[in-house]
Design a protein around this motif. Structure first.
Motif, PDB file in Angstrom:
ATOM      1  N   ALA A 154     -24.421 -34.977  36.379  1.00  0.00           N
ATOM      2  CA  ALA A 154     -23.265 -35.124  35.447  1.00  0.00           C
ATOM      3  C   ALA A 154     -22.309 -34.584  34.753  1.00  0.00           C
ATOM      4  O   ALA A 154     -21.405 -34.388  34.764  1.00  0.00           O
ATOM      5  CB  ALA A 154     -23.536 -36.438  34.355  1.00  0.00           C
ATOM      6  N   THR A 155     -22.984 -33.150  34.103  1.00  0.00           N
ATOM      7  CA  THR A 155     -22.449 -32.564  33.890  1.00  0.00           C
ATOM      8  C   THR A 155     -21.651 -30.831  34.498  1.00  0.00           C
ATOM      9  O   THR A 155     -20.708 -29.978  34.306  1.00  0.00           O
ATOM     10  CB  THR A 155     -23.817 -31.751  32.649  1.00  0.00           C
ATOM     11  N   ASP A 156     -21.986 -31.442  36.045  1.00  0.00           N
ATOM     12  CA  ASP A 156     -21.406 -30.885  36.905  1.00  0.00           C
ATOM     13  C   ASP A 156     -19.533 -31.271  37.644  1.00  0.00           C
ATOM     14  O   ASP A 156     -19.513 -31.987  37.229  1.00  0.00           O
ATOM     15  CB  ASP A 156     -21.784 -30.370  38.676  1.00  0.00           C
ATOM     16  N   HIS A 157     -19.257 -30.641  37.881  1.00  0.00           N
ATOM     17  CA  HIS A 157     -17.648 -30.727  38.629  1.00  0.00           C
ATOM     18  C   HIS A 157     -17.283 -31.231  40.169  1.00  0.00           C
ATOM     19  O   HIS A 157     -18.738 -30.831  40.646  1.00  0.00           O
ATOM     20  CB  HIS A 157     -17.236 -28.993  39.056  1.00  0.00           C
ATOM     21  N   PRO A 158     -17.177 -32.763  40.127  1.00  0.00           N
ATOM     22  CA  PRO A 158     -16.657 -32.714  41.560  1.00  0.00           C
ATOM     23  C   PRO A 158     -15.534 -32.163  42.237  1.00  0.00           C
ATOM     24  O   PRO A 158     -15.875 -30.573  41.842  1.00  0.00           O
ATOM     25  CB  PRO A 158     -16.157 -33.950  40.951  1.00  0.00           C
ATOM     26  N   ASN A 159     -16.216 -32.228  43.178  1.00  0.00           N
ATOM     27  CA  ASN A 159     -15.438 -31.741  44.046  1.00  0.00           C
ATOM     28  C   ASN A 159     -13.800 -32.163  44.394  1.00  0.00           C
ATOM     29  O   ASN A 159     -13.511 -32.863  45.184  1.00  0.00           O
ATOM     30  CB  ASN A 159     -16.240 -31.698  45.877  1.00  0.00           C
ATOM     31  N   TYR A 160     -13.207 -31.490  43.834  1.00  0.00           N
ATOM     32  CA  TYR A 160     -11.652 -31.219  43.855  1.00  0.00           C
ATOM     33  C   TYR A 160     -10.371 -31.358  44.762  1.00  0.00           C
ATOM     34  O   TYR A 160      -9.950 -32.231  44.839  1.00  0.00           O
ATOM     35  CB  TYR A 160     -11.083 -30.580  42.921  1.00  0.00           C
ATOM     36  N   GLU A 161     -11.535 -30.638  45.682  1.00  0.00           N
ATOM     37  CA  GLU A 161     -10.326 -30.188  46.678  1.00  0.00           C
ATOM     38  C   GLU A 161     -10.364 -31.266  48.010  1.00  0.00           C
ATOM     39  O   GLU A 161      -9.556 -31.957  48.477  1.00  0.00           O
ATOM     40  CB  GLU A 161     -11.102 -28.817  47.695  1.00  0.00           C
ATOM     41  N   ALA A 162     -12.008 -31.830  47.784  1.00  0.00           N
ATOM     42  CA  ALA A 162     -11.904 -33.318  48.908  1.00  0.00           C
ATOM     43  C   ALA A 162     -11.468 -33.932  48.154  1.00  0.00           C
ATOM     44  O   ALA A 162     -11.257 -35.119  49.449  1.00  0.00           O
ATOM     45  CB  ALA A 162     -13.735 -33.294  48.565  1.00  0.00           C
TER      46      ALA A 162
END
Length: 173
Positions: A154-162
């Motif tokens: 939960a503290t990581d970033h999502p895959n914005y580009e996807a």
């Protein structure tokens, strides 16, 4: 009683339980009721017929959540006619204050604090913390889910580009 998925994700390295079903690509998007910054209800039907990018964060007052909301606010220029929601358990007043301070104008922040309606419908409610997990959903004009990301930590970033590409594709469809 809502379904519980133990160990579905981690929060700061600790395994947590998500309440609600896992939403998958191809599913009919579950309905929900959250609150806008003015306390008015917002539902899936509020944006019927539009493509929705739904960004889910634990709290806009944290670094990764701040960055995630800003990134999708910037992406709004590429996603003409899409509705971009950021859902968190933050109070609507705090969301409004944060948006004003951050200059967020293209993303609508909505609060799930009252009923955890979104969290339980989309399997994003962290049982142990009563916060939402981090993730992204894209829902097309026909209310079909076309993209899902439950961020494993939960503290990581999502895959914005996807997520942005999935929203663009839904806008073309």
């Amino acid at each position: 009683m809502a379904q519980e998925r133990q160990g579905a994700i981690t929060f700061k390295g600790c395994s947590v339980t998500l309440v609600g079903p896992e939403v998958k690509v191809g599913d009919q998007a579950p309905d929900f009721t959250v609150l806008a910054n003015d306390l008015s209800p917002v539902t899936l039907a509020s944006s019927a017929g539009q493509v929705r990018l739904i960004s889910v964060v634990p709290s806009v007052d944290t670094g990764v959540c701040d960055a995630q909301t800003r990134r999708f606010n910037e992406a709004a220029a590429q996603l003409d006619n899409a509705v971009i929601l950021t859902v968190s358990m933050d109070l609507p007043f705090a969301q409004k204050r944060w948006c004003a301070a951050a200059g967020i104008e293209q993303v609508q922040t909505v609060s799930d604090y009252r009923d955890a309606s979104f969290g339980t419908a989309y399997g994003m409610l962290i049982k142990e913390l009563r916060l939402l997990a981090r993730g992204v959903f894209v829902v097309d004009r026909n209310d079909k889910v076309t993209y899902v990301e439950y961020v494993p930590e939960a503290t990581d970033h999502p895959n914005y580009e996807a997520a942005i590409e999935a929203a663009k594709k839904a806008l073309l469809g």
